[in-house]
Design a protein around this motif. Structure first.
Motif, short mmCIF file in Angstrom:
data_model
loop_
_atom_site.label_atom_id
_atom_site.label_comp_id
_atom_site.label_asym_id
_atom_site.label_seq_id
_atom_site.Cartn_x
_atom_site.Cartn_y
_atom_site.Cartn_z
N SER A 45 0.83 -1.20 0.00
CA SER A 45 0.00 0.00 0.00
C SER A 45 0.87 1.25 0.00
O SER A 45 0.58 2.24 -0.68
CB SER A 45 -0.92 0.01 1.22
OG SER A 45 -1.80 -1.08 1.15
N ASP A 166 -5.91 -0.54 -4.89
CA ASP A 166 -5.34 -1.22 -3.72
C ASP A 166 -6.33 -2.27 -3.24
O ASP A 166 -7.34 -1.95 -2.64
CB ASP A 166 -5.06 -0.19 -2.62
CG ASP A 166 -4.17 -0.78 -1.53
OD1 ASP A 166 -4.01 -2.01 -1.51
OD2 ASP A 166 -3.65 0.01 -0.72
N GLU A 167 -6.02 -3.51 -3.52
CA GLU A 167 -6.90 -4.63 -3.18
C GLU A 167 -8.36 -4.34 -3.56
O GLU A 167 -9.25 -4.35 -2.70
CB GLU A 167 -6.80 -4.96 -1.69
CG GLU A 167 -5.39 -5.37 -1.30
CD GLU A 167 -5.32 -5.83 0.16
OE1 GLU A 167 -6.22 -6.56 0.57
OE2 GLU A 167 -4.37 -5.44 0.85
MG LIG Z 1 -2.30 -2.61 2.20
#
Ligand SMILES: [Mg+2]
Ligand SMILES: Nc1ncnc2c1ncn2[C@@H]1O[C@H](COP(=O)(O)OP(=O)(O)OP(=O)(O)O)[C@@H](O)[C@H]1O
Lengths: 227, 812
Positions: A45, A166-167
């Protein structure tokens, strides 16, 4: 498109110093689809946030479209960001008080797009992600998958050169996850550069290139041949 | 367990230092005001209790009939004849004593002082146990005895024993000092009553006044003057009601019908509240208003706290939700929140007491009081107050937070507080109304006072020195000499005499009419007795006609004058129905009376000059119909206009002349400037009180605003982050927040501005000459308040939005 040289990020808290990124060197070309993988806490991240200019590196260089921006100020970064980058987050990050339509419109609002054109583009993109019938709903009235589609729509609507995710499938079930991945793939085929953090190897397979991080360092890079 | 609660509470307070400071500071301010108002009220209501028999001492006062129409509901005294009657009719009364305040010129050797003396029935010494340093309570048995306070004795007889010394009154009558008492404490009505403007320093028997001024010892039904109280000492088994009942019976039996038409009945009062009697008889609930205001301020401070604490608590919704899912029970959570707010209240109380410890000595010094915080007696109520404030102010946020369902809290949408926000908007709006209102009123009062000051400049007041108390035969006879000698001093431009000078707040008026004997068509005209050079001394311009002249006999009023030349102002012409100034010269008008007594001469006035309307009384007074006339018998004051540069030297010369001409009387110099400032002081202190109040209101409002802005910005941190990621610039976010925050503020203006307008209109109506721009002042106050709130909000919004967006996104 972007190039990171010896990039480091150190978090300084009262007691400890955490090196989240340790000498990262990455080159990403225009039109690539890159997946970033690695165990929890390895700095994925952090890396994505720095690429997305939401955060600044502690040291090292960051060239974006040829400009060195590691030390640019917040105003300059904001300008580059809104012209070139769209974001999709794991936790959607929609504004609760605004409708689906308004949430998506936000990205255009701050890009000074005239009202009429905004309307057309938002409608078009909501259609594209298949959520047009929910335009007037509030985010809290949608399921997680639907909310993420709204977030995708918001990332797309300004037609950025690069999308950072992000994910994006982290909070979704399998089927919903596949849908989002298909959308990203399609976008990539239309020419967008996509960088995505994921824990799912099968979702990573959508990308041409996978970067594996461990403890803040790039350990392996893997290219997948075009189908 | 409880210790644990307190520890957590303190840790929370420490963690959010800014908010804790705001919370504690705001509450402390409210508590300080509230406690002060109550302590002061308590102090004022408990005067004179140091006298040994104070619980048995009463006074008798009169209540006027509403038809008497004299502006007050009653007075603090009774007719002077009542005391002997009561004494005769009510043998149960232990003692009764009348008092009469008079002022005399006291002479000891070659030194002279004007001094107020209280002439009393000697039984007064049985009622009040003064603290005798020399002599005892038989000091007034001698009809020419006088009691001095310690400091007066020191002033008159420095370094000598005062006992046995002789004081001469007005150079005629001698009194001998028979006792010296310790100065009377300041919390006595003898010192701090609003009616008596001189503290009690000398006491002499009424018998002396009988000898000196023919005072009627048997009393009469004519005279009721404020400050001349009659005191009664009752035996322990009789009470106030008994006295009132009996006194009224006596009054009923003896008073004539015409007296009863004016004074309907008598009231008795306990000695404790005698210092406040002026407020009672004028119907001004000053202490009560003060207590109510103090309470309001406390409520506002409490609301402020509730407001902030609610906002802060909602920020902790997630924590609470989690705790609940973990199985924390309702009671524990509620207790935790309440303990926290009570702890805040206690810290605030400590700060409040510290503030008071600093302010009370200053207050005492400036107002001559001896207020103290007596912690021993105050402790229970302070403790109770703190607990109450903590519990009440903390209960709403505690209730809101513990009501939160875990699922809502975890969804984190609550941190934006959609439910509480309406209530909070109303609270902040109310505070704003209050602040804008106060600020506007302060501005209006301030500028109106400036106006009053400015309009006083029509008289050359900084150049004029007055010599007062000339209305004594001895002095009047020497006025001509005095004038000649002073005029001869270099630097003196004019010397003149008059019955009063500008800003003297006294009205001498009579009834007059255009047609002789037309009482029905009368108007009331103010008269001022002047001397020939008065107009020149005071720069008063004539519109037409001439100034008074020594060569014209009718300009000077004599004992039997029937026709008198006068100078009038324009308003008098208008009211009398006479032609305007150009044609008014030599016109005549007449003094009238309802039932003129036999032999009374009703004068006719010939207008020889017309002056422009001038506000002779100044300040709030309206311009009145006015005439000037010349009559040397009624001069009270000499006005000297000094032009020379060497002021001190000139003053020294004037004093030397006085000593030569009037060696037997002390010179009473007053600067006209000082006289004006003296009367103006009332307005000034009103200004100060108002300003203090406004500062407090504003501080509280802005503390609230500050906290709310901080919380609002904090509560929307994540949204700000998202907007930034979407490309919003700092200024766009600041504008957005300002707009949302402005809504309650703008609503508040809609209420506050008209309210301020009506209030300032009512206030300004009190004045004859008004400022023209209250609307601009009021609008300005609103603007300032809005601007300030914007500055606070933008500062917060800026702080949040100028950081890296990732901080905002991570914010929970
Ligand atoms: Mg993360
Ligand atoms: N604001 C911060 N302050 C201090 N340390 C931080 C901060 N943000 C991240 N870290 C630390 O930096 C390291 C990398 O964090 P990062 O969030 O990039 O991990 P991640 O790879 O995204 O993990 P996950 O897969 O769990 O999301 C971690 O050790 C984390 O504890």
């Amino acid at each position: 498109m972007l190039k990171l040289n010896n990039l480091c990020k150190v978090y300084q808290t009262e007691e400890v110093e955490t090196t989240a990124l340790d000498n990262i060197n990455i080159d990403i070309e225009k039109g690539e689809f890159v997946a970033i993988m690695g165990p929890s806490g390895c700095g994925k991240s952090t890396l994505l946030n720095i690429i997305g200019m939401l955060d600044s590196p502690t040291s090292g260089e960051y060239h974006f479209l040829g400009d060195e921006i590691a030390h640019a100020n917040e105003k300059q970064l904001a300008n580059i960001r809104k012209k070139n980058i769209g974001f999709i987050f794991q936790s959607f990050n929609l504004i609760e008080e605004l409708t689906v339509f308004e949430n998506v419109e936000l990205a255009l609002l701050y890009n000074d797009v005239p009202s009429k054109e905004r309307k057309e583009r938002v409608t078009r993109v909501l259609d594209k992600v298949g959520i047009a019938h929910r335009a007037k709903h509030m985010p809290s009235q949608l399921s997680g998958g639907q909310q993420q589609r709204v977030a995708v729509a918001r990332a797309l609507v300004a037609e950025p050169a690069m999308i950072l995710a992000d994910e994006p499938t982290g909070n979704l079930d399998r089927a919903q996850g596949e849908e989002v991945m298909d959308m990203l793939k399609k976008l990539n085929e239309e020419g967008s550069t996509i960088i995505m953090v994921t824990h799912s190897p099968s979702h990573a397979d959508y990308a041409r290139r996978t970067i594996n991080l461990f403890d803040g360092q790039v350990v392996t890079e893997m290219y997948r041949a075009a189908e | 367990m409880f210790k644990n609660y307190i520890l957590i509470a303190l840790r929370n307070l420490m963690r959010n230092k800014t908010y804790s400071l705001i919370n504690i500071g705001g509450l402390a301010l409210g508590m300080a005001v509230f406690v002060f108002a109550n302590v002061l009220a308590q102090y004022e209501r408990n005067h004179d209790i140091f006298f040994e028999k104070s619980d048995r001492i009463y006074t008798l006062g009169s209540v006027f009939s509403p038809t008497a129409n004299i502006g007050v509901k009653g007075t603090d005294g009774i007719y002077t004849t009542m005391a002997p009657l009561l004494k005769a009719d009510l043998p149960d009364i232990e003692a009764i004593a009348r008092t009469v305040q008079r002022e005399y010129l006291l002479t000891m050797g070659d030194r002279n002082f004007y001094q107020g003396i209280k002439f009393v029935d000697k039984s007064l010494l049985k009622i009040f146990d003064f603290d005798y340093l020399a002599g005892n309570n038989t000091a007034l048995d001698d009809p020419s005895g006088i009691i001095l306070t310690e400091s007066l004795a020191k002033k008159f007889f420095p370094g000598q024993n005062a006992i046995g010394q002789v004081l001469s009154l007005d150079h005629k009558n001698d009194l001998r000092v028979t006792a010296v008492i310790r100065d009377i404490p300041k919390n006595s009505h003898f010192i701090s009553s609003l009616i008596i403007n001189e503290p009690l320093e000398a006491i002499a028997p009424l018998k002396a006044l009988n000898k000196i001024a023919d005072y009627d010892l048997a009393g009469n039904w004519n005279n009721l003057s404020m400050g001349n109280s009659t005191y009664v000492l009752l035996p322990a088994h009789l009470d106030r009601q008994w006295l009132e009942q009996q006194a009224n019976d006596v009054f009923e039996r003896h008073a004539s019908e015409s007296i009863k038409k004016f004074t309907t009945h008598l009231v008795s009062r306990k000695i404790e509240g005698m210092n406040l009697v002026l407020w009672e008889v004028t119907g001004m609930p000053v202490l009560e208003s003060m207590v109510v205001l103090g309470f309001l301020v406390l409520i506002i401070a409490g609301l402020n706290y509730t407001n902030l604490a609610t906002a802060q608590a909602l920020g902790r919704a997630k924590e609470v939700g989690l705790r609940k899912t973990m199985g924390a029970n309702m009671g524990q959570l509620l207790t935790q929140f309440l303990v926290e707010s009570v702890a805040t209240a206690f810290l605030a109380m400590l700060v409040a007491l510290a503030i008071l410890e600093i302010l009370i000595p200053i207050f005492n010094d400036s107002l001559g009081k001896i207020l103290t915080l007596d912690y021993l007696t105050l402790l229970p109520s302070l403790f109770g107050l703190t607990l109450l404030v903590g519990l009440i102010a903390g209960s709403y946020p505690a209730y809101i937070i513990t009501r939160v369902r875990p699922v809502d809290a975890l969804k984190e949408s609550l941190s934006r507080g959609s439910k509480g926000s309406m209530v909070r908007s109303i609270m902040i709006g109310a505070q704003f109304v209050f602040s804008v209102f106060m600020m506007a009123m302060v501005a209006v009062v301030f500028f109106q006072n400036e106006k009053v000051k400015e309009s006083s400049e029509i008289f050359p007041k900084s150049q004029i020195v007055t010599l007062e108390r000339l209305g004594v035969e001895d002095l009047l006879a020497r006025n001509e000499t005095l004038k000649q000698e002073i005029s001869a001093i270099s630097g003196i431009e004019w010397v003149t005499f008059s019955s009063q000078v500008p800003f003297d707040q006294s009205n001498s008026a009579f009834a007059a009419s255009k047609n002789s004997g037309d009482f029905a068509g009368k108007i009331i005209i103010n008269q001022i007795i002047v001397e020939y050079d008065f107009l020149k001394t005071y720069n008063i311009p004539l519109l037409s006609g001439r100034d008074f002249s020594r060569d014209i006999a009718n300009d000077l009023q004599k004992e039997d004058s029937e026709v008198l030349n006068v100078i009038v102002n324009e308003l008098a012409l208008k009211k009398l129905g006479l032609p305007t100034y150009k044609d008014a010269i030599n016109k005549v008008f007449h003094e009238v009376a309802e039932n003129p007594k036999e032999g009374r001469i009703l004068k006719s006035f010939v207008i020889v000059g017309v002056m422009a309307d001038q506000n002779f009384l100044g300040l709030h007074n309206s311009v009145k119909p006015l005439i000037f006339q010349v009559n040397p018998k009624y001069y009270q004051t000499a006005s000297i206009r000094i032009m020379g540069l060497n002021f001190t030297q000139t003053m020294a010369k004037i004093e030397a002349v006085w000593k030569k001409v009037n060696p037997d009387y002390p010179i009473q110099v007053q600067f006209l400037d000082a006289l004006f400032e003296d009367v103006f002081k009332i307005y000034k202190s009103m200004n100060i009180a108002l300003a203090g109040f406004a500062v407090m209101a504003l501080t509280l409002a802005f503390i609230g605003l500050f906290g709310l802005a901080a919380f609002m910005a904090a509560g929307r941190t994540k949204e700000i982050g998202i907007r930034k990621v979407m490309g919003a610039e700092t200024y766009q976010i600041v504008t957005l927040l300002i707009w949302q925050f402005s809504r309650p503020v703008l609503w508040a203006l809609v209420v506050a501005l008209p309210m301020s307008y009506f209030a300032s209109d009512a206030y300004l109506n009190f004045f004859a000459e008004r400022i023209k721009l209250p609307i601009i002042l009021i609008a300005g106050s609103g603007l300032i308040a809005v601007m300030l709130s914007w500055v606070i909000v933008s500062a917060h919004a800026y702080r949040v939005s100028s950081r890296k967006p990732i901080h905002a996104l991570r914010y929970e």
